[in-house]
Design a protein around this motif. Sequence first.
Motif, PDB file in Angstrom:
ATOM      1  N   ASP A 135       6.976   5.206   8.710  1.00  0.00           N
ATOM      2  CA  ASP A 135       8.356   5.303   8.216  1.00  0.00           C
ATOM      3  C   ASP A 135       8.589   6.516   7.324  1.00  0.00           C
ATOM      4  O   ASP A 135       7.719   6.918   6.545  1.00  0.00           O
ATOM      5  N   ASN A 136       9.822   7.070   7.391  1.00  0.00           N
ATOM      6  CA  ASN A 136      10.278   8.030   6.386  1.00  0.00           C
ATOM      7  C   ASN A 136      10.551   7.274   5.092  1.00  0.00           C
ATOM      8  O   ASN A 136      10.137   7.703   4.014  1.00  0.00           O
ATOM      9  N   TRP A 137      11.287   6.170   5.227  1.00  0.00           N
ATOM     10  CA  TRP A 137      11.490   5.306   4.070  1.00  0.00           C
ATOM     11  C   TRP A 137      11.612   3.862   4.526  1.00  0.00           C
ATOM     12  O   TRP A 137      11.888   3.566   5.690  1.00  0.00           O
ATOM     13  N   ILE A 138      11.388   2.963   3.589  1.00  0.00           N
ATOM     14  CA  ILE A 138      11.421   1.531   3.860  1.00  0.00           C
ATOM     15  C   ILE A 138      12.365   0.885   2.849  1.00  0.00           C
ATOM     16  O   ILE A 138      12.228   1.097   1.643  1.00  0.00           O
ATOM     17  N   TYR A 139      13.332   0.119   3.344  1.00  0.00           N
ATOM     18  CA  TYR A 139      14.238  -0.631   2.473  1.00  0.00           C
ATOM     19  C   TYR A 139      13.517  -1.894   2.017  1.00  0.00           C
ATOM     20  O   TYR A 139      13.131  -2.735   2.839  1.00  0.00           O
ATOM     21  N   ILE A 140      13.323  -2.033   0.715  1.00  0.00           N
ATOM     22  CA  ILE A 140      12.604  -3.190   0.176  1.00  0.00           C
ATOM     23  C   ILE A 140      13.628  -4.272  -0.173  1.00  0.00           C
ATOM     24  O   ILE A 140      14.342  -4.180  -1.174  1.00  0.00           O
ATOM     25  N   GLN A 141      13.689  -5.287   0.664  1.00  0.00           N
ATOM     26  CA  GLN A 141      14.680  -6.350   0.493  1.00  0.00           C
ATOM     27  C   GLN A 141      14.135  -7.535  -0.310  1.00  0.00           C
ATOM     28  O   GLN A 141      14.855  -8.501  -0.532  1.00  0.00           O
ATOM     29  N   GLU A 142      12.890  -7.478  -0.705  1.00  0.00           N
ATOM     30  CA  GLU A 142      12.291  -8.604  -1.413  1.00  0.00           C
ATOM     31  C   GLU A 142      12.975  -8.834  -2.766  1.00  0.00           C
ATOM     32  O   GLU A 142      13.217  -7.881  -3.513  1.00  0.00           O
ATOM     33  N   LYS A 143      13.239 -10.095  -3.081  1.00  0.00           N
ATOM     34  CA  LYS A 143      13.969 -10.428  -4.304  1.00  0.00           C
ATOM     35  C   LYS A 143      13.081 -10.418  -5.551  1.00  0.00           C
ATOM     36  O   LYS A 143      13.598 -10.350  -6.667  1.00  0.00           O
ATOM     37  N   ASP A 144      11.760 -10.495  -5.358  1.00  0.00           N
ATOM     38  CA  ASP A 144      10.876 -10.651  -6.519  1.00  0.00           C
ATOM     39  C   ASP A 144      10.361  -9.323  -7.061  1.00  0.00           C
ATOM     40  O   ASP A 144       9.469  -9.307  -7.908  1.00  0.00           O
ATOM     41  N   VAL A 145      10.913  -8.197  -6.583  1.00  0.00           N
ATOM     42  CA  VAL A 145      10.577  -6.884  -7.141  1.00  0.00           C
ATOM     43  C   VAL A 145      11.862  -6.087  -7.335  1.00  0.00           C
ATOM     44  O   VAL A 145      12.875  -6.346  -6.673  1.00  0.00           O
ATOM     45  N   ARG A 146      11.807  -5.104  -8.226  1.00  0.00           N
ATOM     46  CA  ARG A 146      13.008  -4.318  -8.529  1.00  0.00           C
ATOM     47  C   ARG A 146      13.119  -3.059  -7.687  1.00  0.00           C
ATOM     48  O   ARG A 146      14.192  -2.472  -7.597  1.00  0.00           O
ATOM     49  N   ILE A 147      12.024  -2.624  -7.079  1.00  0.00           N
ATOM     50  CA  ILE A 147      12.084  -1.443  -6.234  1.00  0.00           C
ATOM     51  C   ILE A 147      13.109  -1.648  -5.117  1.00  0.00           C
ATOM     52  O   ILE A 147      13.183  -2.722  -4.515  1.00  0.00           O
ATOM     53  N   GLY A 148      13.912  -0.617  -4.866  1.00  0.00           N
ATOM     54  CA  GLY A 148      14.938  -0.722  -3.836  1.00  0.00           C
ATOM     55  C   GLY A 148      14.541  -0.076  -2.525  1.00  0.00           C
ATOM     56  O   GLY A 148      14.872  -0.568  -1.444  1.00  0.00           O
ATOM     57  N   ARG A 149      13.840   1.059  -2.615  1.00  0.00           N
ATOM     58  CA  ARG A 149      13.481   1.771  -1.390  1.00  0.00           C
ATOM     59  C   ARG A 149      12.185   2.528  -1.626  1.00  0.00           C
ATOM     60  O   ARG A 149      11.910   2.977  -2.745  1.00  0.00           O
ATOM     61  N   LEU A 150      11.388   2.654  -0.577  1.00  0.00           N
ATOM     62  CA  LEU A 150      10.090   3.323  -0.668  1.00  0.00           C
ATOM     63  C   LEU A 150      10.060   4.479   0.325  1.00  0.00           C
ATOM     64  O   LEU A 150      10.234   4.285   1.524  1.00  0.00           O
ATOM     65  N   GLN A 151       9.839   5.685  -0.199  1.00  0.00           N
ATOM     66  CA  GLN A 151       9.677   6.848   0.663  1.00  0.00           C
ATOM     67  C   GLN A 151       8.194   7.137   0.878  1.00  0.00           C
ATOM     68  O   GLN A 151       7.386   6.970  -0.036  1.00  0.00           O
ATOM     69  N   ILE A 152       7.854   7.569   2.083  1.00  0.00           N
ATOM     70  CA  ILE A 152       6.498   8.017   2.394  1.00  0.00           C
ATOM     71  C   ILE A 152       6.612   9.495   2.738  1.00  0.00           C
ATOM     72  O   ILE A 152       6.987   9.878   3.845  1.00  0.00           O
ATOM     73  N   PHE A 153       6.339  10.333   1.752  1.00  0.00           N
ATOM     74  CA  PHE A 153       6.612  11.763   1.887  1.00  0.00           C
ATOM     75  C   PHE A 153       5.769  12.423   2.974  1.00  0.00           C
ATOM     76  O   PHE A 153       6.197  13.406   3.577  1.00  0.00           O
ATOM     77  N   ASN A 154       4.586  11.881   3.266  1.00  0.00           N
ATOM     78  CA  ASN A 154       3.762  12.423   4.360  1.00  0.00           C
ATOM     79  C   ASN A 154       4.547  12.474   5.665  1.00  0.00           C
ATOM     80  O   ASN A 154       4.332  13.376   6.489  1.00  0.00           O
ATOM     81  N   ASN A 155       5.439  11.486   5.855  1.00  0.00           N
ATOM     82  CA  ASN A 155       6.153  11.378   7.129  1.00  0.00           C
ATOM     83  C   ASN A 155       7.440  12.200   7.170  1.00  0.00           C
ATOM     84  O   ASN A 155       8.037  12.348   8.240  1.00  0.00           O
ATOM     85  N   TRP A 156       7.878  12.713   6.024  1.00  0.00           N
ATOM     86  CA  TRP A 156       8.990  13.666   6.023  1.00  0.00           C
ATOM     87  C   TRP A 156       8.463  15.032   6.468  1.00  0.00           C
ATOM     88  O   TRP A 156       9.024  15.667   7.350  1.00  0.00           O
ATOM     89  N   SER A 157       7.404  15.464   5.840  1.00  0.00           N
ATOM     90  CA  SER A 157       6.738  16.716   6.226  1.00  0.00           C
ATOM     91  C   SER A 157       5.316  16.676   5.690  1.00  0.00           C
ATOM     92  O   SER A 157       5.118  16.367   4.510  1.00  0.00           O
ATOM     93  N   PRO A 158       4.337  16.997   6.525  1.00  0.00           N
ATOM     94  CA  PRO A 158       2.957  17.012   6.014  1.00  0.00           C
ATOM     95  C   PRO A 158       2.761  18.059   4.920  1.00  0.00           C
ATOM     96  O   PRO A 158       1.805  17.964   4.144  1.00  0.00           O
ATOM     97  N   HIS A 159       3.681  19.030   4.834  1.00  0.00           N
ATOM     98  CA  HIS A 159       3.558  20.092   3.840  1.00  0.00           C
ATOM     99  C   HIS A 159       3.979  19.629   2.439  1.00  0.00           C
ATOM    100  O   HIS A 159       3.841  20.380   1.473  1.00  0.00           O
ATOM    101  N   LEU A 160       4.501  18.409   2.325  1.00  0.00           N
ATOM    102  CA  LEU A 160       4.851  17.875   1.011  1.00  0.00           C
ATOM    103  C   LEU A 160       3.624  17.340   0.279  1.00  0.00           C
ATOM    104  O   LEU A 160       3.688  17.102  -0.926  1.00  0.00           O
ATOM    105  N   VAL A 161       2.534  17.135   1.001  1.00  0.00           N
ATOM    106  CA  VAL A 161       1.360  16.476   0.441  1.00  0.00           C
ATOM    107  C   VAL A 161       0.206  17.469   0.341  1.00  0.00           C
ATOM    108  O   VAL A 161      -0.167  18.108   1.328  1.00  0.00           O
ATOM    109  N   LYS A 162      -0.359  17.601  -0.827  1.00  0.00           N
ATOM    110  CA  LYS A 162      -1.454  18.555  -1.044  1.00  0.00           C
ATOM    111  C   LYS A 162      -2.699  18.165  -0.265  1.00  0.00           C
ATOM    112  O   LYS A 162      -3.317  19.000   0.404  1.00  0.00           O
ATOM    113  N   ASP A 163      -3.075  16.892  -0.340  1.00  0.00           N
ATOM    114  CA  ASP A 163      -4.255  16.397   0.355  1.00  0.00           C
ATOM    115  C   ASP A 163      -3.799  15.401   1.418  1.00  0.00           C
ATOM    116  O   ASP A 163      -3.402  14.283   1.101  1.00  0.00           O
ATOM    117  N   PRO A 164      -3.857  15.774   2.712  1.00  0.00           N
ATOM    118  CA  PRO A 164      -3.327  14.892   3.767  1.00  0.00           C
ATOM    119  C   PRO A 164      -4.089  13.582   3.926  1.00  0.00           C
ATOM    120  O   PRO A 164      -3.587  12.665   4.600  1.00  0.00           O
TER     121      PRO A 164
END
Length: 528
Positions: free
Chosen positions: A368-397
């Motif tokens: 995923d590029n991002w994941i919508y976190i719908q779980e009620k027991d946590v406050r996080i709303g959305r999770l991005q996985i920057f590796n999947n936007w561009s491998p160049h965003l991550v220093k160590d792949p």
Amino acid sequence: MTEPQVALIIGAGPAGLTAALELLKRSGIRPIVLESSEMVGGISRTVTHNGNRMDLGGHRFFSKSDWVMQWWQEILPIEGVGSAAPLSIHYQNQQSQVRVKDTPASDAPADERMLVRARVSRIFFLRKFFDYPIKLNLRTIVNLGPVRLAKIGFTYAYISLFPRKEKSLEDFIINRFGVELYETFFKDYTEKVWGVPCREISPEWGAQRIKGLSILKALTHAAKKLLPAKSGGVAQKGTETSLIEQFLYPKFGPGQMWEEVARRVETGGGEIHFMQDVCGIETEQGKVCAVTGVDRKTGIPFRVACDYVISSMPVRNLIAGMTPMPPPEVRRVADGLMYRDFLTVGLLVSKMRLQRHTSAGANGAPPDNWIYIQEKDVRIGRLQIFNNWSPHLVKDPSTVWLGLEYFCNEVDPLWQMSDTELIALGARELAKIGLIDEDAVRDGVVERVHKAYPAYFGTYGEFGTIRAYTDTLENLFLVGRNGMHRYNNQDHSMLTAKLAVDNIIAGTASKANMWDVNIDDEYHEEKQ
């Protein structure tokens, strides 16, 4: 020799920088950009931490506007595409021919390119992954179970026969998805984002963000995926934003685009000044004559006379700083405008947990590029996985670089937490819902964004009072997300800036064309 006219541009985000470059390309007007922070790009900036790059909010470079698509490619060409070969980008299982820059690909350095990326976004709910948009497939049926699925079908059939009068966002979503699906996938997440009940939010937010999407559209989209792809199919402007399957993305994040635009503005004769807090707008005889503020580095006040003002600063601040003061009713509405802030916790982890319900790479990361976190027991709303936007965003792949998005207000205890506390909170919450082990965290950083989202509650319903007043100031042009108090994407913001420049050059008094952007599924200039 006559001095050139000056356009004072407030804000160096996508709207402000687009306006500045367009003025330099198409007029003799000199743009002076005043930016309150140390960086260009606004919320579309890229933040670097220990060699890892963070995209705040996630920015897919796709637009229904051919003008925007071409504009982007003129700044950063698409990697691996020569001038003679059209590029096919897939939307709704069909192909759209994207025109590319008419100069050889070798003109641009290898790092100054955009990538074609697959769009993968899913919902995490009940500790399971659901496709987004929701698809009626075996995984969805198994995840939801027969009872909930039956309720979804029944409530959608009912609302199709007896639709609600749309007085709120709740009514808007229920009319398109039914009560059960609304309560399952929309209600809690939307209220997590905005901090108020959906029944208190204007339906205009849904009209601008969800637009034509509905169960019927999602099912139609799923059915089309079963058919053979046709080359040269529908254009991207005929596709709902939530259904795109591929998009363009700068190699080093969205900030790369706006850093290059800023460079071109400065080499072309424009000016960009950082750490400049604009706090005053002087008007006389129906025009803005000067802008005042304070240099945040030195504390020295400034005043800049100008012929035009293009503003992307928050409307509430703009109206509060005007002299002479606007009418009391205008000030009252502006004072009642509300905003939602957000913060991103960047976590570098050695690996994620392998999930039974999803494919994962060697480091455990889902696609995923991002994941919508719908779980009620946590406050996080959305999770991005920057590796999947561009491998160049991550220093160590071999590591996974994550962005945990939290929505809040500046006065909330969450916003007031220290960076160390927020990093620990993020690690605990991802571990709680089974996506990482806490001891896998290797590094962390926090980025706070003030007034990230103009809210569709408070006095928003009376915004026409403000527009009626600001439209009378003939050389003032409101652009962008906060400038128009409208939840625009970056392409919408760019279009409002382009139209502002069109109007300045043409001497057009009406600003109706700018306000038409992001009202319907088609953009204003495409209708003409």
